[in-house]
Design a protein around this motif. Structure first.
Motif, mmCIF file in Angstrom:
data_model
loop_
_atom_site.group_PDB
_atom_site.id
_atom_site.type_symbol
_atom_site.label_atom_id
_atom_site.label_comp_id
_atom_site.label_asym_id
_atom_site.label_seq_id
_atom_site.Cartn_x
_atom_site.Cartn_y
_atom_site.Cartn_z
ATOM 1 N N CYS A 195 68.237 -32.866 75.568
ATOM 2 C CA CYS A 195 68.166 -31.435 75.860
ATOM 3 C C CYS A 195 66.765 -31.011 76.287
ATOM 4 C CB CYS A 195 68.631 -30.619 74.661
ATOM 5 S SG CYS A 195 67.667 -30.854 73.152
ATOM 6 N N ALA A 196 66.739 -30.120 77.283
ATOM 7 C CA ALA A 196 65.503 -29.559 77.810
ATOM 8 C C ALA A 196 65.854 -28.298 78.572
ATOM 9 C CB ALA A 196 64.804 -30.552 78.724
ATOM 10 N N SER A 197 64.897 -27.398 78.668
ATOM 11 C CA SER A 197 65.157 -26.151 79.396
ATOM 12 C C SER A 197 65.210 -26.367 80.901
ATOM 13 C CB SER A 197 64.074 -25.123 79.057
ATOM 14 O OG SER A 197 62.801 -25.595 79.472
ATOM 15 N N LEU A 198 64.712 -27.501 81.375
ATOM 16 C CA LEU A 198 64.647 -27.764 82.816
ATOM 17 C C LEU A 198 65.932 -28.342 83.381
ATOM 18 C CD1 LEU A 198 61.092 -29.383 82.942
ATOM 19 C CD2 LEU A 198 61.701 -27.021 83.488
ATOM 20 N N THR A 199 66.858 -28.751 82.510
ATOM 21 C CA THR A 199 68.068 -29.428 82.967
ATOM 22 C C THR A 199 69.315 -28.794 82.369
ATOM 23 O OG1 THR A 199 67.814 -31.017 81.152
ATOM 24 C CG2 THR A 199 66.891 -31.647 83.285
ATOM 25 N N ASN A 200 70.448 -29.121 82.945
ATOM 26 C CA ASN A 200 71.723 -28.597 82.467
ATOM 27 C C ASN A 200 72.217 -29.455 81.310
ATOM 28 O OD1 ASN A 200 74.160 -27.269 82.200
ATOM 29 N ND2 ASN A 200 75.137 -28.341 83.911
ATOM 30 N N THR A 201 71.668 -29.192 80.140
ATOM 31 C CA THR A 201 71.997 -29.991 78.968
ATOM 32 C C THR A 201 72.454 -29.078 77.834
ATOM 33 O OG1 THR A 201 69.637 -29.945 78.396
ATOM 34 C CG2 THR A 201 70.471 -31.932 79.473
ATOM 35 N N ASP A 202 73.053 -29.684 76.812
ATOM 36 C CA ASP A 202 73.607 -28.937 75.683
ATOM 37 C C ASP A 202 72.918 -29.381 74.399
ATOM 38 O OD1 ASP A 202 75.082 -27.656 73.751
ATOM 39 O OD2 ASP A 202 77.027 -28.431 74.400
ATOM 40 N N PRO A 203 72.138 -28.522 73.746
ATOM 41 C CA PRO A 203 71.474 -28.900 72.505
ATOM 42 C C PRO A 203 72.440 -29.296 71.387
ATOM 43 C CG PRO A 203 70.527 -26.871 73.385
ATOM 44 C CD PRO A 203 71.774 -27.152 74.171
ATOM 45 N N LEU A 204 73.709 -28.925 71.530
ATOM 46 C CA LEU A 204 74.708 -29.240 70.506
ATOM 47 C C LEU A 204 75.576 -30.433 70.901
ATOM 48 C CD1 LEU A 204 75.869 -25.641 69.491
ATOM 49 C CD2 LEU A 204 73.905 -26.969 68.677
ATOM 50 N N ALA A 205 75.117 -31.225 71.850
ATOM 51 C CA ALA A 205 75.925 -32.341 72.349
ATOM 52 C C ALA A 205 76.281 -33.338 71.255
ATOM 53 C CB ALA A 205 75.193 -33.051 73.485
ATOM 54 N N VAL A 206 75.375 -33.593 70.319
ATOM 55 C CA VAL A 206 75.658 -34.593 69.282
ATOM 56 C C VAL A 206 76.750 -34.119 68.332
ATOM 57 C CG1 VAL A 206 74.706 -35.911 67.352
ATOM 58 C CG2 VAL A 206 73.418 -35.721 69.494
ATOM 59 N N PRO A 207 76.634 -32.934 67.694
ATOM 60 C CA PRO A 207 77.731 -32.497 66.822
ATOM 61 C C PRO A 207 79.043 -32.289 67.568
ATOM 62 C CG PRO A 207 76.041 -30.788 66.995
ATOM 63 C CD PRO A 207 75.473 -32.019 67.585
ATOM 64 N N LYS A 208 78.995 -31.825 68.798
ATOM 65 C CA LYS A 208 80.226 -31.638 69.565
ATOM 66 C C LYS A 208 80.900 -32.978 69.853
ATOM 67 C CE LYS A 208 79.127 -27.266 71.902
ATOM 68 N NZ LYS A 208 78.836 -26.622 73.213
ATOM 69 N N THR A 209 80.095 -33.986 70.164
ATOM 70 C CA THR A 209 80.665 -35.316 70.424
ATOM 71 C C THR A 209 81.252 -35.900 69.153
ATOM 72 O OG1 THR A 209 79.087 -35.710 72.214
ATOM 73 C CG2 THR A 209 80.167 -37.645 71.260
ATOM 74 N N ALA A 210 80.553 -35.740 68.029
ATOM 75 C CA ALA A 210 81.082 -36.230 66.757
ATOM 76 C C ALA A 210 82.418 -35.560 66.429
ATOM 77 C CB ALA A 210 80.076 -35.976 65.634
ATOM 78 N N ARG A 211 82.500 -34.288 66.671
ATOM 79 C CA ARG A 211 83.748 -33.557 66.408
ATOM 80 C C ARG A 211 84.881 -34.091 67.282
ATOM 81 N NH1 ARG A 211 86.491 -28.773 68.089
ATOM 82 N NH2 ARG A 211 87.372 -27.618 66.330
ATOM 83 N N HIS A 212 84.575 -34.325 68.572
ATOM 84 C CA HIS A 212 85.602 -34.855 69.475
ATOM 85 C C HIS A 212 86.056 -36.244 69.029
ATOM 86 C CE1 HIS A 212 87.751 -35.645 73.240
ATOM 87 N NE2 HIS A 212 87.271 -36.875 73.118
ATOM 88 N N LEU A 213 85.112 -37.089 68.650
ATOM 89 C CA LEU A 213 85.473 -38.449 68.257
ATOM 90 C C LEU A 213 86.371 -38.441 67.027
ATOM 91 C CD1 LEU A 213 82.062 -40.299 68.761
ATOM 92 C CD2 LEU A 213 84.052 -40.307 70.279
#
Length: 266
Positions: A224-242
């Motif tokens: 995650c960074a403000s310069l790119t199209n990223t999601d700061p919550l990607a890790v918990p969201k991925t864990a939830r999906h898995l």
């Protein structure tokens, strides 16, 4: 192979997530607050400055990560582990002056490892800069987070793995980040560590779930960074999906916490 079960969402609320590659020093306080509330209690801060013509720019950046952003993340319940290094997209003219500074950061306990480093175009300068930093990692016996680009990915991944072998680095401490289906086999076969950046154009939670056998030894991260199209919550969201996809709890914990713990503890 993996039995599908219904996992209550309450399980996610008590998990402790490690985001193993971030540039969270760029994020707003609201984003950091959401990360903390979502269970991200540890984040790796990888050094990166978009424009670094002078070595002093990165010297100041390394100091800022340790003296400003470590405390800032702590305010939101997030422990910061700092990695310092020369990114291939911001190599200063006098980059060699930074090598002893990186070593000093490690010796003083300010940095846990070296990163984000790697190759972008794989030109002569980038290769030389990467080699010197891999040698430092070997000498200090610390983990490394390396970047691979969006083009010529398999070829460049193979080059990085070969360079790490040539300098005698422990590949169990080499995290090859931004991996995907085109590079995962190379990384696994070399016994290096897959860095799993869940972000547009790279990995998705669905892809990881579908190929869990290949990705189970990886480290989830948001990059995650403000310069790119990223999601700061990607890790918990991925864990939830898995978990909703029926992946075993132990494997989800490994991807979102334990694998990174093993790397960070040295």
């Amino acid at each position: 192979m993996y039995q599908k079960t219904d996992i209550p969402d309450i399980f996610l609320k008590i998990m402790n997530f490690i985001d193993s590659h971030t540039h969270a020093y760029m994020l707003s306080g609201r984003d950091l607050e959401l990360m903390g509330l979502s269970g991200v209690n540890t984040a790796v801060l990888c050094s990166f400055v978009p424009v670094a013509k002078y070595a002093e720019t990165l010297m100041d950046h390394f100091t800022e990560l340790d003296t400003v952003h470590r405390a800032r993340l702590s305010e939101y319940g997030i422990t910061a582990h700092i990695f310092v290094g020369i990114h291939p997209r911001c190599i200063p003219e006098e980059w060699r002056r930074l090598l002893p500074i990186i070593g000093e950061c490690i010796e003083a306990g300010k940095a846990k490892g070296i990163g984000e480093i790697g190759l972008e175009k794989a030109n002569e300068t980038e290769i030389e800069v990467l080699k010197e930093q891999l040698i430092l990692a070997r000498e200090y016996d610390v983990p490394v987070i390396v970047h691979i680009p969006m083009q010529n990915r398999a070829k460049i991944t193979d080059k990085i793995l070969s360079m790490a072998n040539e300098v005698g680095m422990d590949l169990g401490k080499l995290v090859v980040d931004h991996t995907d289906d085109d590079t995962i086999d190379l990384i696994n076969e070399a016994n290096a560590v897959p860095g799993l950046s869940v972000k547009p154009g790279l990995l998705t939670p669905e892809k990881i779930a579908t190929n869990i056998d290949k990705y189970r030894n990886g480290l989830l991260n948001s990059d995650c960074a403000s310069l790119t199209n990223t999601d700061p919550l990607a890790v918990p969201k991925t864990a939830r999906h898995l978990m909703k996809a029926g992946i075993e709890k132990a494997i989800v914990e490994r991807l979102s916490n334990r694998n990174a713990q093993n790397i960070l503890k040295g």
